[in-house]
Design a protein around this motif. Structure first.
Motif, PDB file in Angstrom:
ATOM      1  N   ALA A 599      23.507  39.845  36.036  1.00 48.89           N
ATOM      2  CA  ALA A 599      24.954  39.742  36.229  1.00 48.89           C
ATOM      3  C   ALA A 599      25.611  41.121  36.163  1.00 48.89           C
ATOM      4  O   ALA A 599      26.610  41.380  36.835  1.00 48.89           O
ATOM      5  N   ALA A 600      25.055  41.989  35.324  1.00 46.25           N
ATOM      6  CA  ALA A 600      25.651  43.322  35.152  1.00 46.25           C
ATOM      7  C   ALA A 600      25.486  44.170  36.405  1.00 46.25           C
ATOM      8  O   ALA A 600      26.303  45.049  36.677  1.00 46.25           O
ATOM      9  N   LEU A 601      24.487  43.896  37.165  1.00 43.09           N
ATOM     10  CA  LEU A 601      24.202  44.756  38.321  1.00 43.09           C
ATOM     11  C   LEU A 601      25.341  44.783  39.357  1.00 43.09           C
ATOM     12  O   LEU A 601      25.797  45.864  39.731  1.00 43.09           O
ATOM     13  N   PRO A 602      25.869  43.627  39.799  1.00 42.30           N
ATOM     14  CA  PRO A 602      26.955  43.683  40.797  1.00 42.30           C
ATOM     15  C   PRO A 602      28.173  44.444  40.284  1.00 42.30           C
ATOM     16  O   PRO A 602      28.813  45.170  41.041  1.00 42.30           O
ATOM     17  N   VAL A 603      28.499  44.273  38.978  1.00 45.91           N
ATOM     18  CA  VAL A 603      29.637  44.992  38.398  1.00 45.91           C
ATOM     19  C   VAL A 603      29.405  46.491  38.545  1.00 45.91           C
ATOM     20  O   VAL A 603      30.247  47.237  39.044  1.00 45.91           O
ATOM     21  N   ALA A 604      28.239  46.908  38.136  1.00 44.99           N
ATOM     22  CA  ALA A 604      27.917  48.334  38.225  1.00 44.99           C
ATOM     23  C   ALA A 604      27.932  48.783  39.679  1.00 44.99           C
ATOM     24  O   ALA A 604      28.418  49.873  40.004  1.00 44.99           O
ATOM     25  N   GLN A 605      27.432  47.905  40.530  1.00 45.39           N
ATOM     26  CA  GLN A 605      27.379  48.286  41.951  1.00 45.39           C
ATOM     27  C   GLN A 605      28.786  48.445  42.528  1.00 45.39           C
ATOM     28  O   GLN A 605      29.053  49.387  43.273  1.00 45.39           O
ATOM     29  N   SER A 606      29.715  47.544  42.144  1.00 46.47           N
ATOM     30  CA  SER A 606      31.063  47.658  42.714  1.00 46.47           C
ATOM     31  C   SER A 606      31.752  48.897  42.137  1.00 46.47           C
ATOM     32  O   SER A 606      32.477  49.596  42.858  1.00 46.47           O
ATOM     33  N   ALA A 607      31.522  49.183  40.866  1.00 42.06           N
ATOM     34  CA  ALA A 607      32.080  50.416  40.288  1.00 42.06           C
ATOM     35  C   ALA A 607      31.551  51.617  41.047  1.00 42.06           C
ATOM     36  O   ALA A 607      32.285  52.571  41.330  1.00 42.06           O
ATOM     37  N   MET A 608      30.306  51.553  41.415  1.00 44.35           N
ATOM     38  CA  MET A 608      29.725  52.673  42.147  1.00 44.35           C
ATOM     39  C   MET A 608      30.368  52.781  43.532  1.00 44.35           C
ATOM     40  O   MET A 608      30.692  53.892  43.985  1.00 44.35           O
ATOM     41  N   THR A 609      30.621  51.666  44.166  1.00 46.55           N
ATOM     42  CA  THR A 609      31.246  51.677  45.490  1.00 46.55           C
ATOM     43  C   THR A 609      32.645  52.296  45.412  1.00 46.55           C
ATOM     44  O   THR A 609      33.025  53.141  46.225  1.00 46.55           O
ATOM     45  N   GLN A 610      33.390  51.877  44.377  1.00 44.63           N
ATOM     46  CA  GLN A 610      34.734  52.444  44.198  1.00 44.63           C
ATOM     47  C   GLN A 610      34.659  53.951  44.010  1.00 44.63           C
ATOM     48  O   GLN A 610      35.409  54.717  44.619  1.00 44.63           O
ATOM     49  N   ALA A 611      33.775  54.354  43.159  1.00 48.94           N
ATOM     50  CA  ALA A 611      33.630  55.792  42.902  1.00 48.94           C
ATOM     51  C   ALA A 611      33.253  56.516  44.184  1.00 48.94           C
ATOM     52  O   ALA A 611      33.726  57.616  44.464  1.00 48.94           O
TER      53      ALA A 611
END
Lengths: 957, 430
Positions: A599-611
């Motif tokens: 579950a943590a992976l998509p959150v991290a992935q979207s944060a990475m996309t924003q960055a």
């Protein structure tokens, strides 16, 4: 209770364990009327930690049950018939058929041969005789206790029961080997490491247990019957099981004592009354009281270790793993995975009269036996209820631990009392032993005197024969002398004979006198020996009286030990249950962890996309700022150039004006000295006139320079501003790049976390699956025994069918089938004969497999190993290759005759894997044959070989 | 051999026959996590090179310590031979071993062995099992323990080979509870291991083809059921294929002619050369028997003869292994069942003597050029650092990296690797 406490205290009975545990765990109230197999399934379902898997498929079942009950792969016909059968009860019907199959007793005779003899090489009883004995035993479904009794009691002297003596004889009657193997094989306890001290690793295997068993066998000796060229078992009347711990130095002695029992009472005989046949070189010793036959007490019911050993071993044979495993490792620290199930099996076994076949039937009817090797499909529901299981278990464990401590303290106390009590009889015991030695010292003179007397008596008899002959000769000579009175020689001879009679008679008298004297001497010696015996008996009585206290404490200590063991067994069983639940909890936790990580992976992935986006945006800002800086820089350069140009122009103009201006100044000075000089004044005017345009040109140039300077300054300021903007944008970009790097790392970490938790989850899953396999909620793959492997390869390749036909033809010579066709019993007997002959003829092949696939002689035979030489044997050895070659109507021949690849595939799979080929498998076979169209027979052999050497064939699934 | 000896026990008729796991010595290789190893490609050449090995010379019959490693010249018990200096200053050995003397910088001597057992069979059992034989117990032989502890699980070649003059390529029953996988394979009689040649009518292509089909079947099966057992079984066929490809390893005749000249053209020379070949190819345990030293008669003549045969090939082997960098990974042991009496009997013989005798060791894990322990002037008693078979057994295994305090896991039971009552000779270990 810790180890050291347990090993310091000491003795035996995990006998009460099953009953106690059954109460304790209150597992189910299955009706007693239900058949055992249903009760087993109920108990397992209620007590185990995992969800049960589905039942094995029909094809798996037919292969499994045929391998297990009759020791071979089903024939293609058997497989096809079973698969085609629509009867819903076909599984239980097949079981019944196989139990009645002539191959059933033959297979189980081999199983018990391995179990009892562990592939030891023949010593004194040939394998051929032994296996026939076992085959006959299983054919008549001899109860296990009866079989065990025969093994314990046979001494090899009666040809009818001699094969039963193999267990003892082929171990050379070596008492320590017998102690170890009787313990392991009949009672399920491997006490070998308790020979010299209490077992270093198992708290409850005591040296006294070892010597309790040892006392049954340590008087047994191998006797060589030279005329018959046979070894028999004899038994001496003396020899004690004395022992001393090499660690604690505690010494003691044990009478025969069964595992879990008390020392057995035994009659006492005086030294001169111990034997039915006293030992000599030529006489096999037979005591009045045999300790070895006392072993048979175990077979009379009530010895828990004996009673549960075979149920556990049958279960292990059929399910691939004992309820207690290893099967010779029964002790509280190694509890049964389901003590209640073992208890059920044991009860049923005993009440059925130790009926092996009936127990096998119940086991194979159970769902536990019939489960698939695949793990349960849905495990989440079961895992959800796991956490609630532990607190009550922990509570019980704590309570019981207190009980164990109390019980073991009591046991320790009694052990010390017991050791104290030994001191009371130390002296009387020594006195008795001395008296025995003294008496035995007196025995020799008596036996010597008897021997001397016997010799004299022999001489007397010989002498009497001489006298009889001489007397007759003398009479004849006298008669001849009468007839020939003048013949001196004859007269002389007659006299000689008469004299000889007289002298010999005198000698006889002397001999007779000697005999009389010797008879008296024998009697005197006998009396002395008798006195010695009587003295020893007196000493024995004193000794026995002195042991009274010891004898009183022993049962008390034993009872305390029983209590300790029962409590320890319960604790260990619960701990083991707890460990299994714990494994499920760990799995649930690791599944949660994995879910969280996932579950943590998509959150991290979207944060990475924003960055990433922010960084990209900033990159364009920086680009724009950079452009501005570049443009502005050019503007500054242009302004600079223009400024330089203006400055140069100004300088040039100044340079031109300067001489004029200098001249004007000099002229001014001159006019001050020459005031009013006209020429000078005129020149001055001319100069002034010339100077004025020059001055205004300078002024103009100065104006231009001022403007250019201002322009340059403006451009420079603009550049500075642009540069500041760029610097700020760049800083922001760096920040955003760092942010992106952080977010990327976070994604990586999140992914790593998933990998780690996944690995952890898989490990936990493996553990749980293993736990569940141990609890029989799913099946383990069982390697085929060397015998099963041989017969299965022979069946699959079609070689065995030819063997059966040949054996049938052989039996037909003596028992024509037509002659018994009407009589089912006789027909069955004939079938048995045929298959018995098949096994006899196959023995050479079986031995070739045993050499490679069997464990070492005298080692437990249930360990799996795979070696290169096995593979090489199958790959290059003559045996398997010859079976794969086309011959008669074997598999290769049948396949060669089939033209359709699909038909080849089907026949191949049904014959070798006992199942139909799946579509992709048909395709593989088709491809294989197509690629080798011009070498089809070879290709077919290769296919058969590949299937015989595959893992699916090697294991019983 | 050539002598008619006074001692004629039955055993003299023939010479006695007696996986990355290196790092994880003692853990049941197949239990648990070792499974992945099967699916990985074979261990790398470098790891294979670092693989520890043990090479044991069994001086069958009872080598005289006085005519070898512990000479006592010019004493009543010393016999006729001189002691000669060796490559190690101060270390002297018997003059019957001049070539070996030049290699002693690689080797160490234990001179203080007292095994208190003068029977051939019992002594040999103790020296090769590290324990006394008892009626009801049966222990695995040194080679089986070594193979189990240090052979990579992926090794195709057998881990335990006994080189005998007449070996028939078969497996014996000396691994006890460790199981037949670790039992010795006898080699040397010119016969390759059993079933290592393809039948004539089976071409390599056909074999490859049928094995490809087998693999396909197995892959399908393993996708459903992958356990230590199923992995081990399918892997055994891969190992068999690898072994077939490497079967020349067992064939000493593939060595160049000049090597035979260096090692000597007699049985023992060829056996040493085969031993070198096996060690070079990563076999974990190789044992060579040199027979017979049971010299109750004519001890001195027979030691001249026997050691005359032993010296050159042995020294050549030590030197070759050192030069090739293999001694860093290989332990060499020269042992016997006991020594021989200091007292010289009326037949110029020496009898059995287990109270003060010697063993030679060298290579990986042990000191170079060391002497452990001492005997008295006449060689009749140990006077310093007495050890026996138990210590030696621990020492051999420790030298090849096995933690001898560990246990093997056998069917769920812990079985000590070596007799827990003993420890290795620590000061000898490197």
């Amino acid at each position: 209770m810790n180890r050291s406490q347990l090993s310091a205290i000491s003795p035996t009975c995990w006998g009460l364990l099953p009953a106690v545990l059954a109460c304790l765990l209150t597992a189910g109230t299955a009706s007693a009327q239900e058949p055992l197999h249903q009760r087993i399934d109920t108990v397992l379902e209620q007590s185990l930690t995992g969800p049960a898997t589905t039942l094995a498929s029909e094809t798996e079942f037919v292969r499994r049950i045929t391998l297990d009950l009759v020791g071979t792969l089903p024939t293609p016909d058997e497989t096809k018939a079973f698969l085609a059968d629509a009867d819903p009860d076909k599984r239980s019907k097949l079981i019944e058929r196989l139990l009645a199959d002539p191959r059933f007793p033959l297979h189980w005779a081999e199983v018990f041969d391995v179990l009892l003899m562990e592939r030891r090489p023949d010593q004194y009883v040939p394998h051929a005789d032994w296996i026939k004995y076992l085959q006959a035993s299983f054919q008549q479904n001899k109860p296990w206790n009866a079989l065990a009794r025969e093994l314990f009691l046979a001494d090899g002297t009666d040809p009818a029961t001699r094969p039963a003596a193999k267990f003892f004889l082929d171990r050379n009657a070596e008492p320590h080997i017998l102690t170890r193997d009787v313990g392991r094989i009949f009672f399920g306890v491997d006490l070998q490491c308790a020979q010299c001290h209490d077992h270093p690793l198992v708290d409850h295997y005591l040296q006294s247990d070892y010597y309790g068993l040892h006392a049954f066998v340590n008087r047994t000796v191998l006797f060589h019957d030279e005329p018959a060229k046979l070894r028999h078992l004899g038994e001496k009347a003396e020899g004690e099981a004395d022992y001393q711990s090499v660690f604690t130095k505690d010494a003691s002695r044990s009478r025969p004592r069964l595992i879990g029992g008390l020392e057995l009472e035994e009659p006492h005989f005086a030294l001169d009354d111990e034997y039915i046949a006293a030992p000599t070189d030529k006489v096999r010793p037979v005591p009045k009281f045999s300790r070895r036959t006392l072993l048979a007490k175990a077979t009379e019911g009530g010895n828990a270790a004996f009673d549960r050993n075979i149920p556990n071993r049958l279960w292990a044979n059929l399910l691939g793993r004992g309820l207690v495993h290893p099967v010779d490792w029964h002790h509280p620290g190694n509890p049964a995975t389901s003590p209640e199930t073992l208890d059920l099996l044991t009860q049923e076994f005993v009440t059925s009269g130790y009926n092996i076949k009936a127990l096998i039937q119940q086991i194979v009817l159970s769902q536990a036996y019939q489960r698939s090797i695949d793990p349960p499909a849905d495990i989440t529901a079961k895992l959800a209820i796991v956490p609630a299981q532990l607190p009550p278990l922990d509570q019980k464990i704590q309570e019981l631990e207190a009980t164990v401590t109390t019980a073991s303290d009591e046991q320790t106390k009694l052990y010390q009392e017991m050791m104290e009590a030994r001191k009371i009889f130390a002296e009387p015991e020594q006195a008795y032993q001395k008296a025995v030695q003294a008496a035995l010292a007196l025995k020799k003179p008596w036996t010597d005197a008897q021997a001397a007397l016997a010799k004299t008596q022999g001489d007397v008899t010989a002498k009497q024969a001489v006298i009889a002959a001489l007397t007759e000769a003398a009479a004849k000579a006298a008669e001849a002398a009468k007839l020939l009175p003048n013949d001196a020689e004859v007269t002389q001879a007659s006299t000689t004979f008469a004299n000889k009679v007289t002298s010999t008679t005198t000698e006889l008298a002397a001999l007779q006198q000697t005999a009389t004297d010797q008879t008296a001497a024998v009697e005197a010696a006998r009396v002395k020996w008798q006195e010695g015996v009587t003295a020893a008996e007196g000493a024995y009585q004193t000794y026995m009286a002195a042991t009274a206290t010891w004898e009183t404490i022993k049962p008390k200590w034993h009872a305390a030990r029983v209590t300790t063991l029962a409590a320890a067994s319960q604790v260990e069983a619960l701990r083991s249950q707890r460990d299994r639940w714990q494994k499920s909890i760990e799995l649930a936790q690791s599944m949660d962890q994995l879910a969280a990580a996932q579950a943590a992976l998509p959150v991290a992935q979207s944060a990475m996309t924003q960055a990433q986006q922010a960084m990209t945006e900033q990159q364009s800002v920086v680009t724009a700022a950079t452009n501005t800086v570049n443009t502005t820089t050019q503007e500054v350069q242009t302004a600079q150039q223009q400024l330089e140009t203006a400055k140069t122009e100004l300088t040039n103009r100044t340079v031109v004006a300067k001489p004029v201006s200098d001249a004007m100044a000099d002229l001014e000075l001159a006019l001050q000295k020459l005031a009013g000089d006209a020429e000078l004044t005129d020149v001055q005017a001319k100069l002034k006139a010339r100077f004025e345009p020059l001055a205004s040109a300078i002024k103009e140039a100065e104006g231009v320079t001022t403007t250019r300077t201002a322009e340059h300054q403006a451009a420079t300021s603009k550049l500075q501003a642009a540069e500041q903007t760029l610097a700020a944008a760049t800083v922001e970009l760096t920040a955003r790049q760092q942010m992106l790097a952080e977010k990327t790392t976070a994604v990586q970490q999140s992914q790593d976390q998933i990998t780690t938790t996944e690995t952890g989850m898989r490990t936990a899953q493996d553990q749980v699956m293993k736990t569940w396999e141990r609890e029989f909620v799913s099946r383990v793959e069982k390697p085929l025994s060397p015998e099963q492997l041989t017969y299965s390869m022979a069946v699959a390749s079609g070689m065995l069918a030819a063997q059966i036909a040949a054996a049938d033809a052989e039996i037909e010579k003596t028992v024509p089938k037509a002659s018994v066709a009407e009589d089912a019993t006789k027909l069955a007997a004939r079938e048995f004969q045929v298959h018995q002959l098949v096994r006899e003829r196959m023995r050479g092949h079986v031995n070739a497999f045993i050499n490679l696939y069997g464990s070492g002689a005298g080692q437990p035979q249930d360990q799996f190993f795979a070696t290169v030489d096995q593979a090489l044997f199958v790959a290059n050895g003559g045996t398997v290759r010859s079976w794969v070659n086309p011959a008669g109507n074997n598999l290769a021949t049948r396949l060669n005759a089939l033209t359709e690849p699909a038909a080849v595939a089907e026949e191949l799979y049904v014959s070798v894997f006992a199942r139909s080929a799946r579509p992709e498998e048909v395709a593989h076979v088709t491809d294989y044959l197509a690629a080798r169209a011009n070498e089809r027979p070879q290709a077919i052999q290769e296919l058969v070989w590949a299937m015989l050497s595959s893992a699916e064939f090697r294991f019983n699934l | 051999m050539h002598a008619s000896y006074a001692c004629r026990s039955a055993e003299h008729g023939m010479a006695r026959r007696q996986f990355l796991g290196t790092l994880a010595a003692g853990t049941g290789a197949l239990a648990g996590g070792g499974m992945d190893l099967f699916t990985r490609p074979g261990i790398t050449a470098e790891l294979q090179k670092q693989q520890k090995r043990m090479l044991v010379f069994n001086m069958h019959g009872g080598l005289s310590q006085l005519e070898s490693w512990d000479p006592k010249p010019a004493t009543p018990t010393g016999g006729p031979f001189r002691a000669i200096p060796t490559a190690v200053p101060g270390m002297h050995i018997c003059e019957l071993l001049p070539e070996t003397a030049k290699q002693m910088q690689h080797l160490s001597i234990v001179r203080s062995i007292n095994t208190a057992e003068d029977d051939h069979g019992k002594g040999a059992y103790m020296m090769l099992h590290g324990r006394r034989q008892t009626p009801a117990s049966d222990f695995p032989v040194l080679g089986a323990v070594t193979a189990k502890a240090i052979s990579p699980i992926t090794a195709a070649l057998p881990g335990h080979i006994i080189v005998t003059p007449g070996g028939g390529g078969g497996r014996s029953n000396d691994a006890s509870y460790l199981g037949p996988k670790y039992a010795s394979l006898s080699l040397g009689g010119g016969k390759p291991p059993q079933n290592t040649s393809r039948p004539e009518d089976l071409t390599e292509a056909m074999d490859a083809s049928r094995n490809a089909f087998r693999k396909q079947l197995d892959q399908q099966f393993l996708s459903r059921r992958r356990t230590a057992l199923t992995e081990a079984y399918t892997f055994s066929y891969e190992q068999a294929q690898q072994l077939l490809a490497q079967r020349d390893v067992f064939d000493v005749s593939k060595e160049p002619e000049k090597e035979f000249e260096r090692y000597g053209k007699h049985d023992f020379g060829r056996q040493c050369l085969l031993a070198r070949r096996l060690i070079e190819n990563g076999i974990s345990f190789v044992q060579v028997t040199h027979s017979n030293y049971d010299t109750h008669n004519e001890n001195f003549n027979f030691h001249i003869e026997q050691l005359g045969e032993f010296d050159t090939p042995f020294a050549t082997l030590v030197s070759d292994l050192a030069e090739r960098g293999l001694l860093e990974h290989t332990l060499i042991v020269v042992l016997s069942e006991f020594g021989r009496t200091p007292n010289i009997n009326p037949y110029y013989g020496r009898d059995h003597w287990s109270r003060a005798w010697s063993v030679l060791m060298g290579g990986t894990g042990v000191q170079k050029g060391a002497i452990i322990g001492k005997t008295n002037d006449k060689g009749t008693e140990v006077t310093d650092r007495q050890v026996d078979h138990g210590h030696l057994f621990h020492t051999y295994l420790s030298a090849v990296g096995v933690n001898t305090a560990d246990s093997f896991q056998i069917d769920g039971r812990d079985v000590p690797i070596a007799d827990p009552a003993y420890q290795p000779i620590h000061e000898l270990l490197a």
